[in-house]
Structure formats: structure tokens, C-alpha cells
Design a protein around this motif. Structure first.
Motif, mmCIF file in Angstrom:
data_model
loop_
_atom_site.group_PDB
_atom_site.id
_atom_site.type_symbol
_atom_site.label_atom_id
_atom_site.label_comp_id
_atom_site.label_asym_id
_atom_site.label_seq_id
_atom_site.Cartn_x
_atom_site.Cartn_y
_atom_site.Cartn_z
ATOM 1 N N ASN A 89 -47.867 -23.689 -68.220
ATOM 2 C CA ASN A 89 -48.761 -24.558 -67.447
ATOM 3 C C ASN A 89 -50.222 -24.331 -67.828
ATOM 4 O O ASN A 89 -51.017 -25.272 -67.859
ATOM 5 N N LYS A 90 -50.577 -23.081 -68.116
ATOM 6 C CA LYS A 90 -51.951 -22.771 -68.517
ATOM 7 C C LYS A 90 -52.293 -23.450 -69.832
ATOM 8 O O LYS A 90 -53.376 -24.036 -69.992
ATOM 9 N N SER B 13 -55.000 -26.681 -70.590
ATOM 10 C CA SER B 13 -56.027 -26.626 -71.641
ATOM 11 C C SER B 13 -55.910 -27.814 -72.583
ATOM 12 O O SER B 13 -56.917 -28.361 -73.035
ATOM 13 N N ILE B 14 -54.681 -28.217 -72.881
ATOM 14 C CA ILE B 14 -54.486 -29.375 -73.750
ATOM 15 C C ILE B 14 -55.040 -30.634 -73.107
ATOM 16 O O ILE B 14 -55.696 -31.462 -73.753
ATOM 17 N N SER C 166 -56.831 -24.744 -79.082
ATOM 18 C CA SER C 166 -57.303 -23.854 -80.140
ATOM 19 C C SER C 166 -56.099 -23.337 -80.913
ATOM 20 O O SER C 166 -54.940 -23.538 -80.528
ATOM 21 N N GLU C 167 -56.385 -22.649 -82.002
ATOM 22 C CA GLU C 167 -55.308 -22.103 -82.825
ATOM 23 C C GLU C 167 -54.516 -21.051 -82.060
ATOM 24 O O GLU C 167 -53.294 -20.938 -82.218
ATOM 25 N N SER C 168 -55.195 -20.280 -81.220
ATOM 26 C CA SER C 168 -54.490 -19.247 -80.450
ATOM 27 C C SER C 168 -53.477 -19.867 -79.492
ATOM 28 O O SER C 168 -52.399 -19.296 -79.261
ATOM 29 N N GLN C 169 -53.801 -21.018 -78.943
ATOM 30 C CA GLN C 169 -52.870 -21.685 -78.040
ATOM 31 C C GLN C 169 -51.645 -22.196 -78.790
ATOM 32 O O GLN C 169 -50.529 -22.187 -78.261
ATOM 33 N N ILE C 170 -51.850 -22.632 -80.023
ATOM 34 C CA ILE C 170 -50.716 -23.063 -80.842
ATOM 35 C C ILE C 170 -49.778 -21.878 -81.080
ATOM 36 O O ILE C 170 -48.549 -22.012 -80.982
ATOM 37 N N LEU C 171 -50.351 -20.710 -81.367
ATOM 38 C CA LEU C 171 -49.543 -19.519 -81.589
ATOM 39 C C LEU C 171 -48.845 -19.079 -80.305
ATOM 40 O O LEU C 171 -47.681 -18.667 -80.326
ATOM 41 N N ASP C 172 -49.558 -19.164 -79.163
ATOM 42 C CA ASP C 172 -48.946 -18.817 -77.881
ATOM 43 C C ASP C 172 -47.782 -19.756 -77.564
ATOM 44 O O ASP C 172 -46.743 -19.319 -77.053
ATOM 45 N N ILE D 219 -43.913 -30.295 -74.819
ATOM 46 C CA ILE D 219 -45.339 -29.985 -74.902
ATOM 47 C C ILE D 219 -45.743 -29.745 -76.357
ATOM 48 O O ILE D 219 -46.802 -30.205 -76.805
ATOM 49 N N SER D 220 -44.891 -29.045 -77.088
ATOM 50 C CA SER D 220 -45.172 -28.795 -78.502
ATOM 51 C C SER D 220 -45.257 -30.099 -79.288
ATOM 52 O O SER D 220 -46.159 -30.282 -80.117
#
Length: 314
Positions: A151-152, A156-157, A163-169, A239-240
Motif C-alpha cells: 500500500n505504501k 507513492s505511485i 523511484s528505482e528503489s520502489q521498483i526494487l522493493d 501493481i507491477s
């Protein structure tokens, strides 16, 4: 290390705790003193063993391999977040095979005595079913934490703070739900197999009425967790996909803007290039010819912008 723990007057817990693999001394003790077979010990000692239920008719021993969570849920290797544990039942002895990351399961068995009714404390299977329920509860808690993280990222999306970190998360969440979903499905299969066997005469697994009811409750519990895991995995996949679509749309928009800028900025170069040539051109010898070139440039730019607008390309 092997520890004997008396659960009650008729049931004894044999806690087999290994740092990594089962050492030779413990293996020898389990074979010679407790009459377990090498085949059962190989199943119990395999860290990559899938969830399963086995019955050895020769030694009258039941073996259950079940998936539990790694006690260190911060481990960087996501494939190690779910690990197999093993139960073996021989006579009134309950064997538990764990390592450092899963040894907390012993506490679930010890705590089961408090929750069990006095009439069912002599049932070895009751300790196992109660442990199954605790493991299912752990999965439910982990899935809830995964939903919070998801959900977090989703918020953000929506706020365009990706950001790139969110893609990795998000990728880590996908991997984690995949491993957990596979583990939960394996556990569901084990309990389903136990229910099937206890209701027939294929193997000598005879449970009391209380035991069958508890097993049925455990089956319902793990089925609910299974559905929760499937739903969580499906939402993360969506979501992805949405994230990928947003990134692709941003890329397309950027390329579109750059293309328009390239077209517009190329026009002054073309017009000035003509007037920079060493040849006779209209009004090239006039003092206001540079103004004339600017007017031509602006008119061409306006025409191109109008045409792009007409084609809905702006």
C-alpha cells in the motif's frame, strides 16, 4: 543436539536441533536409540525438501515435512525466508527437526499444552495441529506486513513519487509472495492429504473425533491463508503491471516532447541555412531580410504546430 522433553505422561518430545545439517553423532543416536531409518532422516535433514507426508510401514513411523518461516525475517536472501521443518511420530514420541532459523517451533509445541483440553493432551497429533495453526498465523501476519508495504508503494505511485528503489522493493515483494504462496500451497496439500488418509483405510492413521475436528479447523485456516496469499500476489502483480505501464507512458511522453522540440528547432536551422548560402535569394539584399527570415521561420513553426494539434499529437 537432541533433547528429550516430557509433554505429559504419555507423549514425549524429541527435539532435534541442528545448526545446519544433522551431524553424524545425532544421526547415529536417532537410528540406534530411536530406531528411525536413514530415509526418514534424509527427508528431515534436506533443507530443500518440499512439504510432504510419508508413512513407513516397517517402523510404523509418520513423517511430515512442513514449511515454516525463517525466524530472521530480515535475511537478504528471500529464498531463505521460508524453510522446511520436519515432524516424525513413532509410538508416543514426537520428533521435531529444526535448525537455528526454525527452532522457535519448539516453543509452539510447548505452548500447545496450555491451549489443549486436558482430555486431548495425550493425543500426539493435537500438538502437531496446534503447531500448524501457529505457523498459519505467522504467515497471516507476514502477509499483512506485505500488504502494508504494498500500500505504501501504491500511494507513492499515485502521487508520482516513484523511484528505482520502489521498483526494487516491488520486485522483492513479488518474490516474497511467490515463495510464501508456494510454501502455503505445500502445507495445504499436506493437511489435505492427512484428512484424506484419516477418513479411509489406506494407512493406519486413526484420529479421535476431537483430533479430526482440529485437523478440519487447521485445514480451513490454511485454506484462508492460501486465499489471502493468492490475493496478495495477484494485487502485487497488477501493481507491477500498472507501474510498468506508467513508466512506459512517461517514456512515450518524453520521446514525444523531444520529437516536437527537434522538429521545431530544426526549422530555424533550415531557413537560416538557405540564407547563408552563396546564391541569389529573394530579398536577400535588403536590410530587413533577417526580419523576413524570422517571419518565415515563425510561420512554418506555427503551421507545423497547428498540424500536430490537428492530429492530436500535442
Amino acid at each position: 543436539m537432541i533433547n528429550e522433553i516430557v509433554l505429559n505422561k504419555s507423549v514425549k518430545l524429541i527435539d532435534v536441533h541442528s545448526t545446519e545439517d544433522l551431524d553424524d553423532d545425532d544421526r547415529t543416536t536417532l537410528i540406534e536409540k530411536y530406531a528411525l531409518t536413514n530415509e526418514i532422516l534424509d527427508y528431515a535433514d534436506d533443507e530443500n525438501e518440499r512439504a510432504r507426508f510419508e508413512y513407513d510401514e516397517i517402523t510404523n513411523t509418520y513423517l511430515i515435512v512442513y514449511n515454516a518461516q525463517n525466524e530472521n525475517n530480515q535475511t537478504t536472501d528471500i529464498s531463505q525466508r521460508v524453510l522446511p521443518i520436519s515432524f516424525a511420530i513413532k509410538n508416543d514420541q514426537l520428533f521435531l527437526f529444526t535448525n537455528d532459523a526454525t527452532h522457535y517451533i519448539k516453543d509452539y509445541i510447548l505452548a500447545a499444552k496450555i491451549h489443549l483440553k486436558e482430555s486431548s493432551q495425550n493425543e500426539t497429533w493435537e500438538y502437531i495441529f496446534n503447531t500448524f495453526d501457529q505457523i498459519s498465523s505467522d504467515y497471516s501476519d507476514q502477509l499483512s506486513e506485505t500488504d502494508v508495504k504494498r500500500n505504501k508503494i501504491q500511494k507513492s505511485i499515485r502521487k508520482h513519487h516513484s523511484s528505482e528503489s520502489q521498483i526494487l522493493d516491488l520486485a522483492d515483494l513479488e518474490d516474497l509472495t511467490t515463495y510464501m504462496g508456494t510454501a502455503i500451497n505445500g502445507n495445504f496439500t499436506v493437511i489435505k492429504q492427512l484428512e484424506l488418509i484419516s477418513s479411509g483405510n489406506v494407512q493406519p492413521l486413526h484420529l479421535t473425533k476431537v483430533g479430526r475436528e482440529h485437523m478440519h479447523d487447521s485445514l480451513i485456516e490454511i485454506e484462508q491463508i492460501k486465499n489471502q496469499a493468492d490475493l496478495s500476489s495477484d494485487i502485487i502483480d497488477r501493481i507491477s503491471n500498472t507501474y510498468n505501464n506508467i513508466l512506459n507512458n512517461r517514456t512515450n511522453t518524453t520521446m514525444k516532447v523531444l520529437t516536437i522540440y527537434t522538429i521545431v528547432l530544426s526549422i530555424p536551422t533550415i531557413v537560416s541555412g538557405f540564407y547563408g548560402m552563396n546564391m541569389k535569394l529573394p530579398v536577400a539584399d535588403k536590410q530587413w531580410s533577417w526580419v523576413f527570415s524570422l517571419i518565415i521561420t515563425i510561420l512554418i513553426i506555427l503551421v507545423i504546430l497547428w498540424d500536430l494539434h490537428r492530429r492530436d499529437s500535442l
